[in-house]
Structures are given as C-alpha cells and as structure tokens.
Design an enzyme around this catalytic site. Sequence first.
Site, PDB file in Angstrom:
ATOM      1  N   THR A 133      -7.269  -4.957  -0.061  1.00  0.00           N
ATOM      2  CA  THR A 133      -6.326  -4.902   0.579  1.00  0.00           C
ATOM      3  C   THR A 133      -6.604  -6.500   1.507  1.00  0.00           C
ATOM      4  O   THR A 133      -5.748  -7.360   1.006  1.00  0.00           O
ATOM      5  CB  THR A 133      -5.910  -4.406   1.971  1.00  0.00           C
ATOM      6  OG1 THR A 133      -5.602  -2.819   1.186  1.00  0.00           O
ATOM      7  CG2 THR A 133      -4.755  -4.917   2.376  1.00  0.00           C
ATOM      8  N   GLU A 187      -5.384   6.915  -0.826  1.00  0.00           N
ATOM      9  CA  GLU A 187      -5.877   6.605   0.206  1.00  0.00           C
ATOM     10  C   GLU A 187      -4.832   6.305   1.896  1.00  0.00           C
ATOM     11  O   GLU A 187      -5.352   5.911   3.105  1.00  0.00           O
ATOM     12  CB  GLU A 187      -6.086   4.987  -0.131  1.00  0.00           C
ATOM     13  CG  GLU A 187      -7.185   3.966   1.666  1.00  0.00           C
ATOM     14  CD  GLU A 187      -7.345   2.797   1.699  1.00  0.00           C
ATOM     15  OE1 GLU A 187      -8.862   2.836   1.950  1.00  0.00           O
ATOM     16  OE2 GLU A 187      -7.638   2.570  -0.427  1.00  0.00           O
ATOM     17  N   LYS A 205     -15.040  -6.168  -9.937  1.00  0.00           N
ATOM     18  CA  LYS A 205     -16.537  -6.473 -10.117  1.00  0.00           C
ATOM     19  C   LYS A 205     -16.321  -4.891 -11.466  1.00  0.00           C
ATOM     20  O   LYS A 205     -16.688  -5.148 -12.440  1.00  0.00           O
ATOM     21  CB  LYS A 205     -16.380  -5.821  -9.055  1.00  0.00           C
ATOM     22  CG  LYS A 205     -16.776  -6.432  -7.936  1.00  0.00           C
ATOM     23  CD  LYS A 205     -17.292  -6.183  -6.694  1.00  0.00           C
ATOM     24  CE  LYS A 205     -16.989  -4.474  -5.556  1.00  0.00           C
ATOM     25  NZ  LYS A 205     -15.361  -5.377  -4.792  1.00  0.00           N
ATOM     26  N   ASP A 256      -5.972   4.541  -5.821  1.00  0.00           N
ATOM     27  CA  ASP A 256      -5.832   3.330  -4.337  1.00  0.00           C
ATOM     28  C   ASP A 256      -5.029   2.552  -4.332  1.00  0.00           C
ATOM     29  O   ASP A 256      -4.541   1.260  -5.915  1.00  0.00           O
ATOM     30  CB  ASP A 256      -7.694   2.991  -4.630  1.00  0.00           C
ATOM     31  CG  ASP A 256      -7.421   2.472  -3.292  1.00  0.00           C
ATOM     32  OD1 ASP A 256      -6.886   1.666  -3.072  1.00  0.00           O
ATOM     33  OD2 ASP A 256      -8.902   1.371  -3.088  1.00  0.00           O
ATOM     34  N   VAL A 265      -3.771  -0.915  -3.063  1.00  0.00           N
ATOM     35  CA  VAL A 265      -4.270  -1.533  -2.917  1.00  0.00           C
ATOM     36  C   VAL A 265      -5.731  -1.548  -2.510  1.00  0.00           C
ATOM     37  O   VAL A 265      -5.590  -1.611  -1.769  1.00  0.00           O
ATOM     38  CB  VAL A 265      -3.303  -2.850  -2.498  1.00  0.00           C
ATOM     39  CG1 VAL A 265      -3.398  -3.814  -2.687  1.00  0.00           C
ATOM     40  CG2 VAL A 265      -1.263  -2.229  -2.727  1.00  0.00           C
ATOM     41  N   ASP A 266      -6.457  -1.757  -3.869  1.00  0.00           N
ATOM     42  CA  ASP A 266      -8.357  -1.948  -3.471  1.00  0.00           C
ATOM     43  C   ASP A 266      -8.288  -2.687  -3.719  1.00  0.00           C
ATOM     44  O   ASP A 266      -7.564  -4.364  -4.475  1.00  0.00           O
ATOM     45  CB  ASP A 266      -8.441  -1.078  -4.502  1.00  0.00           C
ATOM     46  CG  ASP A 266      -9.783  -1.091  -4.366  1.00  0.00           C
ATOM     47  OD1 ASP A 266     -10.339  -0.566  -3.687  1.00  0.00           O
ATOM     48  OD2 ASP A 266     -11.107  -1.370  -5.017  1.00  0.00           O
ATOM     49  N   SER A 279     -12.218  -6.225  -4.655  1.00  0.00           N
ATOM     50  CA  SER A 279     -11.737  -4.546  -5.103  1.00  0.00           C
ATOM     51  C   SER A 279     -12.470  -3.698  -7.054  1.00  0.00           C
ATOM     52  O   SER A 279     -13.480  -5.247  -6.955  1.00  0.00           O
ATOM     53  CB  SER A 279     -10.288  -4.691  -5.069  1.00  0.00           C
ATOM     54  OG  SER A 279     -10.349  -5.768  -6.948  1.00  0.00           O
ATOM     55  N   ASP A 322       1.004  -0.950   0.104  1.00  0.00           N
ATOM     56  CA  ASP A 322       0.177  -0.282  -0.159  1.00  0.00           C
ATOM     57  C   ASP A 322       0.953   1.055  -0.002  1.00  0.00           C
ATOM     58  O   ASP A 322       0.914   1.685  -0.496  1.00  0.00           O
ATOM     59  CB  ASP A 322      -0.673  -0.095   1.365  1.00  0.00           C
ATOM     60  CG  ASP A 322      -2.338  -1.370   1.164  1.00  0.00           C
ATOM     61  OD1 ASP A 322      -3.155  -0.621   0.429  1.00  0.00           O
ATOM     62  OD2 ASP A 322      -1.656  -2.291   1.605  1.00  0.00           O
ATOM     63  N   LYS A 382     -23.545  -2.606  -5.662  1.00  0.00           N
ATOM     64  CA  LYS A 382     -23.235  -2.269  -3.885  1.00  0.00           C
ATOM     65  C   LYS A 382     -23.745  -1.137  -2.965  1.00  0.00           C
ATOM     66  O   LYS A 382     -24.351   0.328  -3.457  1.00  0.00           O
ATOM     67  CB  LYS A 382     -21.806  -1.960  -4.014  1.00  0.00           C
ATOM     68  CG  LYS A 382     -21.434  -1.604  -3.066  1.00  0.00           C
ATOM     69  CD  LYS A 382     -19.825  -0.824  -2.364  1.00  0.00           C
ATOM     70  CE  LYS A 382     -19.573  -0.675  -1.047  1.00  0.00           C
ATOM     71  NZ  LYS A 382     -17.857  -0.313  -1.262  1.00  0.00           N
ATOM     72  N   ASP A 412     -12.655   4.134  -4.964  1.00  0.00           N
ATOM     73  CA  ASP A 412     -13.089   3.152  -4.696  1.00  0.00           C
ATOM     74  C   ASP A 412     -13.268   3.230  -5.998  1.00  0.00           C
ATOM     75  O   ASP A 412     -13.588   2.028  -6.620  1.00  0.00           O
ATOM     76  CB  ASP A 412     -13.695   3.008  -3.507  1.00  0.00           C
ATOM     77  CG  ASP A 412     -12.637   2.625  -2.338  1.00  0.00           C
ATOM     78  OD1 ASP A 412     -11.880   1.410  -2.272  1.00  0.00           O
ATOM     79  OD2 ASP A 412     -13.241   2.670  -1.210  1.00  0.00           O
TER      80      ASP A 412
END
Length: 425
Positions: free
Chosen positions: A193, A121, A336, A188, A190-191, A333, A96, A350, A362
């Site tokens: 994590t 982030e 999608k 981001d 590492v979306d 993450s 990250d 979501k 995100d």
Amino acid sequence: MLSFTISTVVFPIQVPVPARWRWKQVCASATAENRLAWAQQSACRDRDGELEVAVKAVQMACGLCQRVQEALLLPAGQNSGLKTSKDDRSPVTVADWAVQATVSWVLSQCFGEERTSIIAEEDESELSSAESTPLLDLVVSSVNRCLREAPSYGLPGPERELRRTEIVELIGRCNSRGGPKGRFWVLDPVDGTLGFVRGDQYAIALALIEDGEVVLGVLGCPNYPMKKEWLNYHQRYYRLVSNLSPPAFGSWHKGCVLYARKGGGQAWMQPLHDLTQVLDLEKSARVIQVSSVSDPAGATFCEPVEKANSSHLFTEGLAHSVGVRKQPLRVYSMVKYAAVARGHAEIFMKFARAGYKEKIWDHAAGVIIIQEAGGVVTDARGSPLDFSKGVYLEGLDRGIIACSGALLHGRIIEAVDASWDSSNL
C-alpha cells in the site's frame, strides 16, 4: 444466487476427462489406481475453473486499483478521503476495502457463499463508525462501478447496486482463520500500500489453499513494465517518459496478471484487460519461466524497499558473500515474486527483524507462481513455507529465500548459516 455462464478467456491447461455419458460405466469397472487418477483429473478440472474465476476477479481488481491510484496522485485537495491510517500507522485506502469487497462478492457468486471461505488483510471495523461514512461511500461507489464492468470480464454482475451494509458485510465475511484442513482463499487486496499511495509498484494477490497447501495463485501487477529495465525506476519517471513518447496504441507496455496452479508445470502471464481497447487475451498470454542464470556474478537480487520490513545490511552482505555484484532491485510488494517468476531477477530474500511475523497473504500467490515457473521458495533452513497454521507463517526459520534455481538457492542457504550469528536479527 444468480445463475450465469462463465465465458472462457484463456487457460491453456488441457486436462483429459472421460466423456460424461461414460463416467458411471467407466468408474464401475475401474481399478483403484485408475479411480485415483480420475479423481485427480477431476480435481484439476475443478481448479482450472477456480483459477479462471480468480484471474478474472484479479483483472477486475486491477482496473479498480488503477482508478484509485490515479485519483491519489491528483493535486492536494482533489484526492481527499481516499486514504487513512490503521492503528499501526500503516496506510490503507479506498482500494484496499473496495477490492476485498469486490473479490468477496465474485467468489461468493461463482462458488456459493456457503462454500467460500476467505482470509483477507482488511476488516470492516474502520468503516463501521458514523465518522467513516464519507470513506465508506467512496468504497461503495468504487465497488459498484467495478461490478458493473463484470460482464465484460465474463463474470456475473449484480442485478442492482450494492448498499453500504452489504459491502461492509462482504468485507467482514473475509474472516476465515485458515488452518491445516479444508479449503480457503487468501487475499491481499493491495499488497504494498505504501508503494500504491506513492504512485509506484503494488500488487493484488489471490491464492487458494487446500489442506494447508497452496493449489493456485494469481498476482496482478498493474504497474509492472514489460521492459525490465524500468523496474529500477520509480513509476513517476515511467509515466513522464510515456507522456513524452506514448507507446503504440494497443501495445502491451505495462501491467500484467500472473497465474499458476499446483502441478500445472507452467506459469502464465496475460495483459491487463483494457475496457477501451479490443485485446485478444488468448493470443497475448505467455508462458513465463525463471531465469537460467546460475552464476551469482550475473544474478540480480531483489528485496523490500523499506528497511523496516527487512534488513538491507544483512541481505547485501549475503549477496556479496556468494558473489552477487549487481545492485539490489528494491521494489514494493509481491512484485518481487513476479520479478523472479518472469526471469527479471534471480534471488528474492527477506529477513525481518525479531518479533515480526510473516502473514500468509503476503506470500501464498507468489510462492506457487515461482514454483510452477521453475523456481524454489523456502525458509532459510530450506524447508517449504507452512501455510497450514492460520494467518501467520508459523515456524518460519529466520527468513524467506526465493531463487530461480537450486544452485543459487543452496549457496544462499549456506551463506545464511555462516553469517547468521553476527546478523543481530
């Protein structure tokens, strides 16, 4: 500031530009309408250059993340110090911070520190204490190794290795607050994590926002399989099968970078750059499009893995009410968003629980990629997502709905309106 030339890899976006030696003469005699058109073309040309750098930066970040994830999956005792927890108990890893520092350095070098504003982030506070020195040293090592590889991606590399203080500064520099005016990058590092530390799907997401609108986006998905059937399985099964029956040498079997810019009318995908193989990225790049499936009975919908991030019960009820019969595809993450853009799923929904606020990093990159691939992304009222309010998607109506087409999207919107009062969200 280093001077360098960025070599072209693959950006199949043609933008006609008047010959430079004629520019002043042409502008002097141009109508206001033509001047506006040429200004728009110039902006597109600039964005193509920005998109090129962004794709290369995400390619580098993918390589960094792959190395860290491999280390995280080693037996206990061999991977100590690679991850910790934030105040909210969510995991955070060396990757990250290292990705954030790396991308911050690349963008600053390519576009100038004074012209580079970034929202990201992570913050540097966790790395600033004396107790965090071993963790910081792992971050420093990861960043410097990644930056040494920069020339192989057609990007500049530093003349010397970066020091601890410089890397902490690069991370802390990603402190823009966004807003309705100006230009800023959204990262981001590492979306997903949680998926990352579990050896499963994750993404690296980078977008550029201009006056509140997303103008380009890049999404790196290192574990995304080329055969969509494998999305239904945890990556450990994929690794097991790949070890038993290795893919052909040099074949594109896993991992991709998706990218698009506003108004381009297309989204693209290219394989990850493998430093051990010779791979022609230009020939390997593909145009991606959303699925043409409009019958809900043949549609696949995807949603977050964790119930804490979205109401599975509500989304399953919505899907069933509009005629979706397939089991949901649950992946970590922004993969999608990639699944919808690539035509491997038709719907992403979501609906977070009351009190949760969606953050722009995100969603920004995924939204523009789906839109340019032919899809639709809105909130549950059918309104575009608003990226002009700072770090959060303020004013979001109930949830986020991404679909491959307007017909499916409209039916989901109607189903939300019909069932929301009983959702308990």
